[in-house]
Design a protein around this motif. Structure first.
Motif, PDB file in Angstrom:
ATOM      1  N   PRO A  31      35.112  41.211  46.256  1.00 29.47           N
ATOM      2  CA  PRO A  31      36.314  41.523  46.992  1.00 29.47           C
ATOM      3  C   PRO A  31      37.457  40.785  46.752  1.00 29.47           C
ATOM      4  O   PRO A  31      38.580  40.726  46.928  1.00 29.47           O
ATOM      5  N   THR A  32      37.019  39.290  46.515  1.00 29.69           N
ATOM      6  CA  THR A  32      37.925  38.360  46.116  1.00 29.69           C
ATOM      7  C   THR A  32      38.838  38.381  44.959  1.00 29.69           C
ATOM      8  O   THR A  32      38.407  38.442  43.945  1.00 29.69           O
ATOM      9  N   THR A  33      40.007  38.583  45.106  1.00 31.01           N
ATOM     10  CA  THR A  33      41.010  38.727  43.888  1.00 31.01           C
ATOM     11  C   THR A  33      41.623  37.320  43.891  1.00 31.01           C
ATOM     12  O   THR A  33      41.926  36.589  44.478  1.00 31.01           O
ATOM     13  N   ILE A  34      41.410  37.105  42.240  1.00 31.42           N
ATOM     14  CA  ILE A  34      41.757  35.804  41.890  1.00 31.42           C
ATOM     15  C   ILE A  34      43.018  35.754  40.995  1.00 31.42           C
ATOM     16  O   ILE A  34      44.089  35.265  41.139  1.00 31.42           O
TER      17      ILE A  34
ATOM     18  N   GLU B  69      24.888  35.279  27.277  1.00 34.18           N
ATOM     19  CA  GLU B  69      25.714  36.420  27.336  1.00 34.18           C
ATOM     20  C   GLU B  69      26.852  36.091  26.201  1.00 34.18           C
ATOM     21  O   GLU B  69      27.356  36.802  25.437  1.00 34.18           O
TER      22      GLU B  69
ATOM     23  N   ARG C  37      34.530  37.184  53.064  1.00 31.69           N
ATOM     24  CA  ARG C  37      34.353  37.303  51.416  1.00 31.69           C
ATOM     25  C   ARG C  37      35.455  38.111  50.848  1.00 31.69           C
ATOM     26  O   ARG C  37      35.529  38.292  49.542  1.00 31.69           O
ATOM     27  N   GLY C  38      36.176  38.803  51.752  1.00 29.66           N
ATOM     28  CA  GLY C  38      37.494  39.364  51.093  1.00 29.66           C
ATOM     29  C   GLY C  38      38.546  38.576  50.957  1.00 29.66           C
ATOM     30  O   GLY C  38      39.600  39.017  50.317  1.00 29.66           O
ATOM     31  N   LEU C  39      38.593  37.324  51.209  1.00 28.85           N
ATOM     32  CA  LEU C  39      39.696  36.576  51.106  1.00 28.85           C
ATOM     33  C   LEU C  39      40.186  36.210  49.674  1.00 28.85           C
ATOM     34  O   LEU C  39      39.243  35.873  48.968  1.00 28.85           O
ATOM     35  N   THR C  40      41.254  35.644  49.446  1.00 26.98           N
ATOM     36  CA  THR C  40      41.570  35.074  48.196  1.00 26.98           C
ATOM     37  C   THR C  40      41.203  33.816  48.210  1.00 26.98           C
ATOM     38  O   THR C  40      40.885  32.965  49.161  1.00 26.98           O
ATOM     39  N   ILE C  41      41.138  33.030  46.989  1.00 28.33           N
ATOM     40  CA  ILE C  41      40.632  31.561  46.680  1.00 28.33           C
ATOM     41  C   ILE C  41      41.461  30.688  47.953  1.00 28.33           C
ATOM     42  O   ILE C  41      41.115  29.765  48.500  1.00 28.33           O
TER      43      ILE C  41
ATOM     44  N   ARG D 255      36.960  34.441  31.409  1.00 26.32           N
ATOM     45  CA  ARG D 255      35.717  35.161  31.691  1.00 26.32           C
ATOM     46  C   ARG D 255      35.996  36.686  31.882  1.00 26.32           C
ATOM     47  O   ARG D 255      35.347  37.524  31.357  1.00 26.32           O
TER      48      ARG D 255
ATOM     49  N   ALA E 180      44.373  22.346  46.017  1.00 28.57           N
ATOM     50  CA  ALA E 180      44.013  23.370  44.901  1.00 28.57           C
ATOM     51  C   ALA E 180      44.026  24.672  45.437  1.00 28.57           C
ATOM     52  O   ALA E 180      43.332  24.958  46.466  1.00 28.57           O
ATOM     53  N   GLY E 181      44.996  25.376  44.952  1.00 33.28           N
ATOM     54  CA  GLY E 181      44.877  26.990  45.166  1.00 33.28           C
ATOM     55  C   GLY E 181      45.790  27.107  46.371  1.00 33.28           C
ATOM     56  O   GLY E 181      45.938  28.311  46.840  1.00 33.28           O
TER      57      GLY E 181
ATOM     58  N   LYS F 254      40.030  28.362  50.901  1.00 33.91           N
ATOM     59  CA  LYS F 254      40.362  26.872  50.993  1.00 33.91           C
ATOM     60  C   LYS F 254      41.038  26.938  52.426  1.00 33.91           C
ATOM     61  O   LYS F 254      40.216  25.689  53.101  1.00 33.91           O
TER      62      LYS F 254
ATOM     63  N   GLN G   4      46.448  37.738  39.407  1.00 32.97           N
ATOM     64  CA  GLN G   4      47.327  38.894  39.880  1.00 32.97           C
ATOM     65  C   GLN G   4      48.345  38.940  38.977  1.00 32.97           C
ATOM     66  O   GLN G   4      49.143  38.016  38.567  1.00 32.97           O
TER      67      GLN G   4
ATOM     68  N   GLN H 236      32.963  39.037  30.906  1.00 33.54           N
ATOM     69  CA  GLN H 236      32.002  38.638  32.193  1.00 33.54           C
ATOM     70  C   GLN H 236      32.376  39.140  33.432  1.00 33.54           C
ATOM     71  O   GLN H 236      31.852  39.223  34.348  1.00 33.54           O
TER      72      GLN H 236
ATOM     73  N   GLU I  75      49.308  29.300  38.424  1.00 39.69           N
ATOM     74  CA  GLU I  75      49.202  28.566  39.742  1.00 39.69           C
ATOM     75  C   GLU I  75      48.799  30.072  40.623  1.00 39.69           C
ATOM     76  O   GLU I  75      49.358  31.101  40.324  1.00 39.69           O
ATOM     77  N   ASN I  76      47.860  29.955  41.451  1.00 36.85           N
ATOM     78  CA  ASN I  76      47.215  30.711  42.332  1.00 36.85           C
ATOM     79  C   ASN I  76      47.049  32.039  41.710  1.00 36.85           C
ATOM     80  O   ASN I  76      47.639  33.193  42.270  1.00 36.85           O
TER      81      ASN I  76
ATOM     82  N   GLY J 103      41.162  25.860  40.549  1.00 42.09           N
ATOM     83  CA  GLY J 103      41.064  26.977  41.324  1.00 42.09           C
ATOM     84  C   GLY J 103      42.324  27.853  41.115  1.00 42.09           C
ATOM     85  O   GLY J 103      42.461  28.853  42.074  1.00 42.09           O
TER      86      GLY J 103
END
Lengths: 234, 610, 294
Positions: free
Chosen positions: A13-16, C180, B502-506, A45, B532-533, B510, A18, A50, A208-209, A37
């Motif tokens: 569920p974590t969005t990285i 992979e 677990r639903g949080l963004t990076i 990936r 970072a982040g 942090k 956007q 992946q 960034e982010n 990060g």
């Protein structure tokens, strides 16, 4: 050659990522820079299949590869040299290189390619029958790159090739990247080491982010105020 | 941020409404378990309800270890068997099972702790395997020591009826007893889940290293859980022996029985208080009925059904029935307020902090001394003779290329990794220097750390995550919750208090990492790349926040790559490259050091500065 | 002296039996990283198949190998595809544990439902006949099992070492993600490996069926020892499993003679627990214990 359009992606569920859009043209060296990060590895990936993106579209040589699994993406010639080398530790260097030729279109003329690669990395030749785990970090990085080249890539992607390497080795690695690009292979390189990378690259994106905040030619980015502030603390 | 703001969370009232609805449903279910058999007054019906209560209670007790602590034991019949045998043996020599069950509980708790202690380092399936092996050993021993256990022929009680002997002609007294035991077990499970112990157990299950960093003595809390769980199972075993009037090793130390106990918890919802009860209520009647009505013509049918039900649940409802119920009773958020993953702003302190400098007035004497730290991984030197000190109220920036050994140093100065040589001394609140050697002891002396790769307790809410840290200072759940909320708002996590981690963004994770450690109110704080982040607009606020933490008397070591932060935070900077300290001193001096430029910053950095 | 030699020989023969059961288990664990709690029931299924084929068709039990091994391969492959693969991403261990425990329970009781509680005796075709080897005697069938175990170990090693597929399997076992990236279809390798592991236990079943009576709970009898063997040999190591099996075989045989047959199991499991507890690094390998921290 490679286009990402409005990609959202993440783990569970974590969005990285956007709304990431970028493109790489044939024969270019393109870099994605950003802090730890920021989503650089996630971008690679996602390209290689992946991680399945939640939204957006990825095309490679005109074909939509958004939903393809990693092994199918690799079959089309996109090869990733992963962060932290990721060799097969209990295999010999030779076996590691042989694994590079696993994809179908890389199985022919293995021998001549092996010779080419070993000419580029004389150190690797000396270590051919050693277990990969017994190599130093720099040697492992060389093997990882060599393994990637054995796969006959159309697009070769590097994830933090300088990670954990002594400065002198880092410059060797970047020399190799230049040589690979000179043979006509397209290169996408992800780095935290902003300046060294931008010196090698033709164009760059700043992540960034999980979002692209800047995109420009490498020389222009080197002069950019935001980059100087964020990554140099000036 | 005032107190009233904090406690008036956005969804307090509906939350209370569900829990009230849930409590009513639970009370109704429990009442039915007692009333239905008493009203119907049929021996077979009573027997089924007794079996339900027994399994529900055993499964609830199992859940304390298997669910809360996440140790998948498939050997729990061992404790039930111990209770049965101890109760039975004492019964034979004239001691009432009411006393016998406590003797059995004590033996089981002891056995549980002794065998679990070495097994805790086994992960996942290996713990399970070990638990099965112990059960087998126990069964073989019970078979062998015929003089005590009667061996394969088993033990039969002499008929002594009445409440003293817990043996009855009718079913209803047994039903009353087992129902009472079920209530007690549920109450214990409920109390644990809400308590500090419960938080510690769940935190240990979710992420052992992060739990240790929060000062949780992970082995001790799990031992306590094992002791409670096995004692409860043993007491139920004593009861059941009296109810069955006959016991034998094959039935008392049975793997199949163990699997059933665990299975009801899985089906109901592992780690929830009422899940095991639900699982037993739903499944026991079906299989007992099938067993009775089909009899021997369908030998193995009920076992086959159990196996298939397990497979189906694992595939399609791995979190059990409770997760589905929760989804149904939790109302959708009001449409005008979409669920957010956005963090709020980090609250910057009002007054500007004094600029960093190694000779600031706020800096006191040494609080952390690191001397001659060496560490090798498989012949590769990761750190070589690392020396530095941290003074009270100081911020020490630590920089260096990736792979230089910064995180390894952090692991050694927080007790996560034993150094090959060298010492780490931390000044405690007593003014003396100590050399702790495990994370919990470091935490007890007031050291808190974050992890570079965020380590949230994924299944817990943001609030609960921070509470694990807050429990370090507060023993009471209410105070811990209050403290956690305050910290959350400070870190801009206020709007997300009830969200699952677990639903949080990076970026959110942090912050959560920092919030959890802040809630511990540490004296020494190790921050591993927390900037970072965090987006650029918040970096300034984060810097101010850290300076205000520093001015609160906390000493900080910060690993950072964001040079802007390093330069404006650090009183001093230390540079690591290839495991060695290559420079330390004022930030402005360090970045001009030619060695540092070569190893880390690159020539371009120097050019840009010139 | 003769007694001692006989005990050792019995131990080695028993070791061959344990080895051939354990090889499939360690193969599956080493590659798919799943502890298959249903492994014993796979053996049981294989033994029932052997019994049925042998009695219905009147064949030599060993002839049934051409049907049993492929059938077991399919059973293993299906287990991976339908049961394990959907759970590969699960965060909690308990899901995979319960999945194979559930499968084990279901298979065992399905056999009970189908064949009842009676014992099925596969015709022996002289495999229970003793042969004299110098001062010691063993059963013909035991010797075949021992030799088959050695052959299986060597064959698997050759396959893993020298074939393209074997190399891909090792690559997946050592570093799934990197494999992979080399274009290896990892899910397919997992299905293949699970199938192979089950096929190995199918071979074991064919060889064991003439010597041991088949019943629905025969799997439990063997599998617990197989787990001991796998742990002792170092998880995922095929030669390790073989030598582990020899050790356990000798311990079992000696304990049965010197301590008493009733406590044999207690000794074997006691040894198992000691190894599990004292050598955890040997179990998981150094790489995995370090990976959590950095």
């Amino acid at each position: 050659m490679l286009t990402l359009k409005n990609i959202d992606a993440g783990y569970g569920p974590t969005t990285i990522l956007q709304d990431v859009s970028l493109d790489v043209k044939a024969g270019e060296i393109v870099t994605i820079v950003g802090a730890n990060g920021a989503g650089k590895t996630t971008t690679l990936r996602t390209i290689v299949g992946q991680i399945l993106p939640r939204r957006g579209k990825i095309t490679f040589q005109g074909e939509d590869i958004t939903r393809l699994h990693a092994h199918d993406v690799v079959d089309r010639g996109i090869i990733l040299v992963p962060e932290g080398r990721q060799l097969f530790p209990d295999m010999t260097v030779r076996e590691n290189l042989q694994m590079g030729t696993y994809r179908k279109s890389a199985r022919s003329d293995q021998e001549s390619r092996l010779e080419e690669v070993l000419t580029l990395f004389p150190r690797v030749r000396e270590r051919l029958d050693q277990n990969a785990a017994s190599l130093s970090g720099g040697e492992q990085q060389m093997v990882a790159i060599a393994r990637g080249m054995m796969a006959k890539p159309t697009l070769l992607m590097f994830d933090e090739p300088s990670l954990g390497l002594a400065p002198i080795i880092v410059s060797q690695v970047f020399d190799v990247v230049r040589q690979i690009a000179a043979t006509g292979t397209t290169v996408l390189i992800v780095e935290q080491n902003v300046f060294t990378t931008l010196k090698v690259a033709d164009r760059g994106y700043v992540l960034e982010n999980g979002s692209i905040v800047l995109a420009d030619t490498a020389p222009a980015l080197l002069k950019n105020d935001h980059i100087r502030r964020a990554y140099l603390g000036i | 941020m005032s107190h009233s703001d904090i406690s008036a969370g956005p969804d307090t009232s509906p939350g209370q409404a569900h829990s009230r609805r849930g409590a009513i449903a639970l009370a109704g279910l429990l009442a039915a378990l007692l009333v239905i058999p008493l009203v119907i007054d049929n021996a077979f019906v009573s027997h089924i309800f007794i079996t339900i209560c027994l399994f529900a209670a055993l499964s609830t007790a199992w859940n304390i270890v298997g669910g809360f602590a996440g140790q998948m034991s498939l050997g729990h019949a061992m404790f039930y068997g111990i209770g049965a045998y101890v109760g039975m043996i004492l019964f034979q020599i004239g001691i009432s099972p009411w006393l016998g069950m406590f003797a059995g509980a004590a033996v089981a708790a002891l056995v549980g702790m002794v065998i679990s202690y070495p097994c805790f380092r086994l992960k996942g399936p290996f713990f399970t395997l070990a638990s099965i092996a112990f059960l087998e050993v126990m069964r073989v021993l019970a078979l062998q020591f015929t003089s005590v256990t009667g061996g394969a022929t088993g033990m039969m009680i002499d008929l002594r009826l009445g409440w003293t002997w817990m043996v009855f002609r009718e079913r209803w007294p047994s039903l009353l007893i087992v129902f009472g035991m079920l209530l007690i077990t549920l109450a214990v499970a409920w109390a644990i889940r809400r308590s500090r112990l419960g938080f510690h157990l769940v935190a240990t299950r979710e992420r052992e290293s992060a739990a240790k960093a929060a000062g949780v003595r992970t082995v001790r809390v799990r031992l306590i859980a094992v002791a409670i769980s096995s004692a409860l199972c043993a007491m139920l075993g004593t009861f059941h022996a009296m109810y069955l009037t006959f016991i034998e090793p094959a039935a008392m130390f049975s793997l199949v029985f163990s699997i059933q106990i665990a299975m009801f918890a899985l089906i109901g919802g592992i780690g929830t208080v009422t899940g095991p009860l639900l699982g037993a209520v739903l499944l026991v009647p079906i299989t007992e009925w099938a067993r009775a009505s089909l009899g021997s013509s369908a030998l193995g049918l009920h076992g086959f059904v159990y196996g298939m039900v397990l497979i189906m649940f694992v595939l399609f409802m791995p979190n059990g029935i409770m997760s589905v119920i929760k989804r149904f009773i939790t109302p959708k958020p009001p449409t005008d307020e979409p669920t957010t993953t956005e963090t709020g702003p980090i609250s910057a302190p009002a007054k500007a902090a004094e600029a960093p400098s190694p000779d600031r007035a706020g800096i006191g004497s040494d609080i952390l001394r690191v001397e001659g730290l060496n560490k090798n991984f498989g012949g590769l030197a990761v750190t070589r003779d690392v020396n530095f000190t941290l003074r009270e109220g100081e911020i020490l920036g630590m920089i260096g290329p990736n792979g230089a050994g910064k995180t390894t140093v952090f692991n050694m100065i927080s007790g996560f990794l034993a150094q090959d040589s060298g010492t780490v001394s931390l000044r405690g609140p007593d003014g003396q220097f100590h050399q702790p050697n495990n994370p919990a002891d470091f935490a007890a002396l007031g050291l808190g750390r974050t992890f570079q790769i965020v380590q949230p307790f994924a299944a817990m809410s943001v609030e609960e995550n921070i509470m694990v840290g807050a429990f370090h200072r507060h023993h009471d759940e209410k105070n811990a919750r209050e403290a956690a909320r305050q910290t959350a708002w400070k870190m801009g996590l206020g709007p997300l208090l009830q969200a699952e981690a677990r639903g949080l963004t990076i970026g959110g994770l942090k912050r959560l990492e920092v919030a959890r450690v802040m809630a511990m109110e540490p004296r020494v704080l190790l921050l591993d790349e927390v900037m970072a982040g965090i987006n650029q607009t918040d970096v300034r606020r984060a810097i101010d926040l850290m300076l205000s933490i520093r001015d609160g008397g906390v000493s900080i070591i910060a690993i950072e790559h964001v040079m802007q932060a390093v330069m404006s935070l650090s009183d001093r900077v230390i540079v690591l490259a290839s495991g060695e300290v290559i420079a330390q001193g004022r930030p402005q001096d360090v970045v001009r050091d030619p060695q540092v430029i070569e190893a880390y910053l690159g020539k371009e950095f120097a050019d840009a500065h010139a | 002296m003769t007694t001692f030699l006989q005990i050792i020989t019995n131990g080695l023969m028993l070791g061959g039996l344990f080895a051939i059961v354990a090889i499939g288990l360690t193969l599956i664990f080493g590659i798919v990283k799943v502890v298959n709690f249903a492994h014993g029931e796979f053996l049981m299924v294989g033994m029932f198949l052997t019994w049925m084929i042998t009695t219905r068709m009147g064949l030599h039990p060993f002839a049934s190998v051409i049907l049993v091994v492929p059938a077991m391969f399919v059973l293993g492959a299906l287990t991976q595809r339908l049961l394990i693969q959907p759970l590969m991403g699960a965060e909690d261990d308990h899901v995979q544990i319960f999945a194979t425990v559930g499968l084990s329970t279901a298979l065992m009781n399905l056999a009970l439902l189908t064949y009842g509680a009676d014992i099925a005796n596969t015709p022996t075709f002289g495999l229970r006949a003793p042969i004299e080897l110098g001062p010691v005697r063993i059963l013909t069938g035991q010797l075949y099992i021992f030799l088959a175990a050695i052959a299986l170990v060597i064959a698997l090693q050759l396959f893993l070492k020298n074939s393209q597929t074997g190399r891909a399997i090792r690559a997946v076992a050592q570093h799934r993600v990197a494999a992979e990236l080399m274009g290896v279809n990892v899910p397919r390798i997992y299905i293949l490996s699970f199938g192979l592991g089950a096929a190995c236990v199918g071979l074991a079943a064919v060889l064991i069926a003439p010597l041991y009576p088949t019943s629905s709970n025969i799997g439990t009898y063997f599998v617990l020892t197989a787990f001991v063997v796998v742990v002792l040999g170092g998880l995922g190591s095929i030669p390790g499993a073989f030598f582990g099996a020899m050790v356990i075989g000798i311990v079992d045989s000696a304990a049965g003679y010197y301590i008493g047959s009733g406590l044999r199991e207690a000794v074997v499991f006691g040894l198992f627990l000691v190894i599990l507890i004292l050598r955890p690094s040997g179990l998981f390998g150094k790489r995995m214990t370090l990976s959590h921290l950095s």
